[in-house]
Design an enzyme around this catalytic site. Structure first.
Site, PDB file in Angstrom:
ATOM      1  N   ASP A   1       1.246  -1.093  -0.055  1.00 18.88           N
ATOM      2  CA  ASP A   1      -0.528   0.055   0.178  1.00 18.88           C
ATOM      3  C   ASP A   1       1.223   0.854   0.392  1.00 18.88           C
ATOM      4  O   ASP A   1       1.983   1.482   0.313  1.00 18.88           O
ATOM      5  CB  ASP A   1      -0.727  -0.093   1.036  1.00 18.88           C
ATOM      6  CG  ASP A   1      -1.364   1.250   1.690  1.00 18.88           C
ATOM      7  OD1 ASP A   1      -2.517   1.660   0.439  1.00 18.88           O
ATOM      8  OD2 ASP A   1      -1.455   1.765   2.502  1.00 18.88           O
TER       9      ASP A   1
ATOM     10  N   ASP B   1      -0.589   5.213   0.866  1.00 11.85           N
ATOM     11  CA  ASP B   1      -0.598   5.940   1.775  1.00 11.85           C
ATOM     12  C   ASP B   1      -0.117   5.207   3.214  1.00 11.85           C
ATOM     13  O   ASP B   1      -1.332   4.980   3.549  1.00 11.85           O
ATOM     14  CB  ASP B   1      -1.743   7.102   1.884  1.00 11.85           C
ATOM     15  CG  ASP B   1      -1.374   7.601   1.012  1.00 11.85           C
ATOM     16  OD1 ASP B   1      -0.762   8.399   0.215  1.00 11.85           O
ATOM     17  OD2 ASP B   1      -2.845   7.387  -0.283  1.00 11.85           O
TER      18      ASP B   1
END
Length: 219
Positions: free
Chosen positions: A8, A10
């Site tokens: 991922d 953020d």
């Protein structure tokens, strides 16, 4: 055999909460709505924008959710283009971790709720965009936790689910990994608490970046 580590963005690779919160607040202000509190905004990080707006403003209709998502994108671009945004720093030690995984033969990918443009900006700014062989964003997939991003990343890399790990900081990442049949590593430095990650299916929670490469390598 191809081993694939999907990150991922953020809250996992970079700390972007300030910019995300500010853009949401501007979008709500522009629509003459009271902005959600920042803990609520941080809790939707990782979702596609329309889905995030559905959660932040559950009483609105689809048209208003779409309008808020569009306003968010406009606010984010405006703040960035005027230099009003803080840079989204990589978490300390992340470069070393990525280099270790690459040296050990792992292919790297990203699965993120960011747009193509937003992800490219961040990875290019940090000089690591070429380290990732597959980049999957909200522009081309349903929102997490749908497994489409992971499935496409595995197809790009030629990797099997058994040889793939998803690394993220939210319950959406963990549930996406479960839906795709891959391992799921939760990170404790992001935006969802460890108990939520475990409840969503995390195999392990990593306390700090220094321990991440070891967790990825673990059987």
């Amino acid at each position: 055999m191809i081993r694939l580590a999907i990150f991922d963005c953020d809250g996992t690779l970079v700390d972007s909460q300030h910019n995300i919160c500010r853009a949401v607040e501007e979008a709500f202000d522009g629509a003459r709505l009271v902005p959600p509190p920042r803990p609520a905004i941080r809790n939707i990080v990782g979702l596609s924008l329309v889905e995030a707006m559905r959660i932040l403003l559950p009483g609105a209709d689809n048209a208003q959710h779409q309008a808020l998502a569009d306003d968010y994108k406009a606010a984010f671009f405006r703040l960035r283009s005027t230099g009003a945004m803080a840079e989204e720093p990589l978490y300390d030690g992340m470069i070393d971790t990525l280099e270790t995984l690459r040296a050990n033969g792992w292919a790297l990918g990203v699965a993120t709720g960011k747009s193509d443009r937003g992800l490219a900006h961040v990875l290019t700014h940090h000089g690591i965009i070429d380290w990732f062989m597959t980049l999957q964003t909200a522009d081309r997939h349903p929102s997490k936790p749908h497994p489409s991003m992971i499935e496409t990343a595995m197809a790009d890399a030629g990797a099997l689910a058994a040889d793939t790990v998803m690394i993220g900081d939210t319950s959406f990442d963990m549930a996406m990994a479960r839906a795709a049949g891959t391992r799921a590593i939760g990170v404790a430095w992001g935006y969802h608490p460890a108990d939520e990650l475990i409840a969503a299916g995390a195999d392990v929670i990593v306390a700090d970046v220094a321990g991440l490469a070891h967790a990825v390598e673990a059987p």
